[in-house]
Design an enzyme around this catalytic site. Structure first.
Site, PDB file in Angstrom:
ATOM      1  N   GLN A   2       0.838  -1.204   0.000  1.00  0.00           N
ATOM      2  CA  GLN A   2       0.000   0.000   0.000  1.00  0.00           C
ATOM      3  C   GLN A   2       0.869   1.248   0.000  1.00  0.00           C
ATOM      4  O   GLN A   2       0.604   2.203  -0.741  1.00  0.00           O
ATOM      5  CB  GLN A   2      -0.934  -0.004   1.209  1.00  0.00           C
ATOM      6  CG  GLN A   2      -1.977  -1.113   1.124  1.00  0.00           C
ATOM      7  CD  GLN A   2      -2.907  -1.156   2.317  1.00  0.00           C
ATOM      8  OE1 GLN A   2      -2.716  -0.429   3.299  1.00  0.00           O
ATOM      9  NE2 GLN A   2      -3.904  -2.014   2.252  1.00  0.00           N
ATOM     10  N   ASP A  38      -1.814 -11.612   4.909  1.00  0.00           N
ATOM     11  CA  ASP A  38      -3.264 -11.667   5.149  1.00  0.00           C
ATOM     12  C   ASP A  38      -3.752 -13.091   5.454  1.00  0.00           C
ATOM     13  O   ASP A  38      -4.891 -13.277   5.878  1.00  0.00           O
ATOM     14  CB  ASP A  38      -4.023 -11.121   3.931  1.00  0.00           C
ATOM     15  CG  ASP A  38      -3.831  -9.611   3.784  1.00  0.00           C
ATOM     16  OD1 ASP A  38      -3.416  -8.951   4.751  1.00  0.00           O
ATOM     17  OD2 ASP A  38      -4.099  -9.090   2.673  1.00  0.00           O
ATOM     18  N   LYS A  68      -3.234  -4.062  10.985  1.00  0.00           N
ATOM     19  CA  LYS A  68      -4.229  -4.434   9.964  1.00  0.00           C
ATOM     20  C   LYS A  68      -5.608  -3.945  10.438  1.00  0.00           C
ATOM     21  O   LYS A  68      -5.694  -3.106  11.318  1.00  0.00           O
ATOM     22  CB  LYS A  68      -4.197  -5.952   9.742  1.00  0.00           C
ATOM     23  CG  LYS A  68      -2.881  -6.435   9.152  1.00  0.00           C
ATOM     24  CD  LYS A  68      -2.630  -5.859   7.779  1.00  0.00           C
ATOM     25  CE  LYS A  68      -1.274  -6.230   7.230  1.00  0.00           C
ATOM     26  NZ  LYS A  68      -0.956  -5.515   6.001  1.00  0.00           N
TER      27      LYS A  68
HETATM   28  C1  S3P Z   1      -2.670  -4.696   0.229  1.00  0.00           C
HETATM   29  C2  S3P Z   1      -1.472  -4.768   0.866  1.00  0.00           C
HETATM   30  C3  S3P Z   1      -1.283  -5.352   2.199  1.00  0.00           C
HETATM   31  C4  S3P Z   1      -2.459  -6.250   2.577  1.00  0.00           C
HETATM   32  C5  S3P Z   1      -3.780  -5.604   2.292  1.00  0.00           C
HETATM   33  C6  S3P Z   1      -3.904  -5.272   0.804  1.00  0.00           C
HETATM   34  C7  S3P Z   1      -2.736  -4.050  -1.107  1.00  0.00           C
HETATM   35  O1  S3P Z   1      -1.199  -4.320   3.150  1.00  0.00           O
HETATM   36  O2  S3P Z   1      -2.383  -6.596   3.941  1.00  0.00           O
HETATM   37  O3  S3P Z   1      -4.845  -6.457   2.655  1.00  0.00           O
HETATM   38  O4  S3P Z   1      -3.767  -4.184  -1.802  1.00  0.00           O
HETATM   39  O5  S3P Z   1      -1.759  -3.403  -1.478  1.00  0.00           O
HETATM   40  P1  S3P Z   1       0.184  -3.557   3.513  1.00  0.00           P
HETATM   41  O6  S3P Z   1       0.601  -2.789   2.337  1.00  0.00           O
HETATM   42  O7  S3P Z   1      -0.168  -2.671   4.671  1.00  0.00           O
HETATM   43  O8  S3P Z   1       1.141  -4.638   3.886  1.00  0.00           O
END
Ligand code: S3P
Length: 417
Positions: free
Chosen positions: A163, A307, A334
């Site tokens: 993200q 996840d 999370k």
């Molecule tokens: C996601 C990245 C992950 C994941 C989330 C979706 C994404 O989070 O846990 O459910 O779509 O880029 P982080 O970037 O915080 O690790």
């Protein structure tokens, strides 16, 4: 929200069409909403609450979006100042913060109670280094982006987060110069794949990404299944000694850590109908026909299965021996603090699970009992509890329909009679 009761399952044997990928669906919506080139179709879009939050934000920004069954027709538009409610969706909030930082206008981003407690500083810090003008609330939502001219930076990410990486990449397409992002460990690379397909000026070399100013073009995508959703029927089949086939599962290497762990545990997993594209997919057949070994999850593999840790913990309860999760401090930020919520959920069912600073330790093989679980509105905790209850002695899940964030119809398709 309503509570959901899950009964013990006696012989699990199921064919499941995999729920569409949430990460790819949100990206397909947001990227095309911003793209030039006109109306485009997205097939097999996930119609879950998180994706609908992304659709709503894209419409408020000016894009035209029509939903038609599992397809969406999206026509991009120049974004105009507005207020954006991202609901429970961290991906929507973080990616939009990056995408909006270099545009003209003022955008306020809000979210629900859970999203408003999740850290945004990890996103706003690098964006501010690029010249962004963002006013947040103590490092959290609500925040206001005052669009500003951006310039490229070199950024060594302190945590592996797709993200955060994607937010910086989206800011970089509107910035002067090149931005270089270096990840400590590779996280999911859907933004890289999709922006490349959309004419983005993106170069990837291992953990290093270079991205420059780009005009992204609208692009058709068909969204593959979400391995994070497939994890639930797969782990239920293994925990209960049953069988399942999950069709059309996305098997992008940056997401398949769970399959590596299951194979190391000795699980019988077969792949068929493999489709090799930028986002590959396959049908996955799992037969719970053998004795599984406990797992140790540590270090570099965590971003490839972060996840799936809640449901792997549920599976570990049915495996003799000590399973360990370490190096997974990210679980604390999370939708809930998942170290605490997984531990509480599985303990309520009689499991022997102990939280640690950066993970948990499960002494598996102890018979579970019926219990009531409060997943604190976290979809993946509710589904992990459902798996433990179905393979154990049943469970009542408070506000169990919170699964609609990522897996509408979960109980009917994966668990129900
Ligand atoms: C996601 C990245 C992950 C994941 C989330 C979706 C994404 O989070 O846990 O459910 O779509 O880029 P982080 O970037 O915080 O690790």
């Amino acid at each position: 929200m309503s509570d959901v009761s899950v009964r013990k399952i006696h012989s699990y044997d199921r064919v499941v069409e995999c729920m569409s990928d949430k990460s790819i669906s949100i990206r397909a919506v947001l990227f095309n909403a911003f793209a030039v080139g006109g109306r485009v179709r997205i097939d097999n879009l996930l119609l879950s609450d998180d994706v609908l939050s992304a659709v709503d934000c894209a419409k408020r920004l000016g894009a035209r979006i029509e939903l038609d069954g599992n397809s969406a027709y999206i026509e991009g538009a120049p974004f105009a100042s507005c207020e954006l409610d991202c609901g429970n969706s961290g991906t929507t909030a973080r990616l939009l913060t990056g995408l909006l930082a270099g545009l003209n206008g003022t955008f306020t981003i809000t979210g629900d109670k859970s999203l408003s407690s999740r850290p945004m500083k990890r996103v706003t810090d690098p964006l501010k280094m690029m010249g962004a003008d963002i006013v947040d609330t103590d490092g959290h939502l609500p925040l206001t982006v005052h669009g500003a001219p951006l310039h490229g930076i070199e950024y060594k990410m302190p945590v592996a987060s797709a993200q955060v990486k994607s937010a910086i990449m989206l800011a970089a397409i509107n910035a002067v110069g090149t931005t270089t992002i270096i990840e400590p460990t590779k996280s999911r690379d859907h933004s890289e794949n999709m922006l490349c397909a959309m004419n983005g000026n993106v170069k990837v070399d291992g953990d290093r990404i270079e991205i420059g100013r780009s005009i992204i073009h609208s692009q058709y995508f068909t969204v593959p299944g979400d391995i994070s959703s497939a994890a639930f029927p797969i782990c239920l089949a293994l925990a209960s000694g049953g069988k399942c086939v999950v069709k059309n599962v996305g098997i992008n290497k940056t997401r398949t850590g769970i399959l590596d762990v299951l194979e190391n545990m000795g699980a019988n997993i077969k792949y068929s109908n493999v489709v090799n594209t930028a986002e590959p997919s396959a049908d996955i057949t799992v037969v719970g026909d053998g004795k599984l070994k406990p797992f140790v999850i540590d270090g570099d593999i965590v971003p490839r299965l972060v996840d799936e840790i809640p449901v792997l913990c549920a599976l570990a309860c049915f495996v003799d021996g000590v399973s360990v999760v370490k190096g997974a401090g990210e679980l604390k930020v999370k939708e809930t603090d998942r170290i605490a919520t997984v531990t509480a959920a599985l303990s309520a069912l009689g499991a022997d699970i102990v939280p640690t600073d950066d993970g948990m330790i499960i002494h598996g093989g102890k018979k579970l009992k019926f219990g009531v679980v409060d997943p604190k509105l976290d979809h993946r905790i509710a589904m992990a509890a459902a798996v433990a209850g179905a393979a154990g002695e049943g469970v009542k899940i408070l506000d169990g329909d919170c699964v609609s964030v990522s897996y509408p119809n979960f109980y009917k398709e994966v668990i129900g009679d």
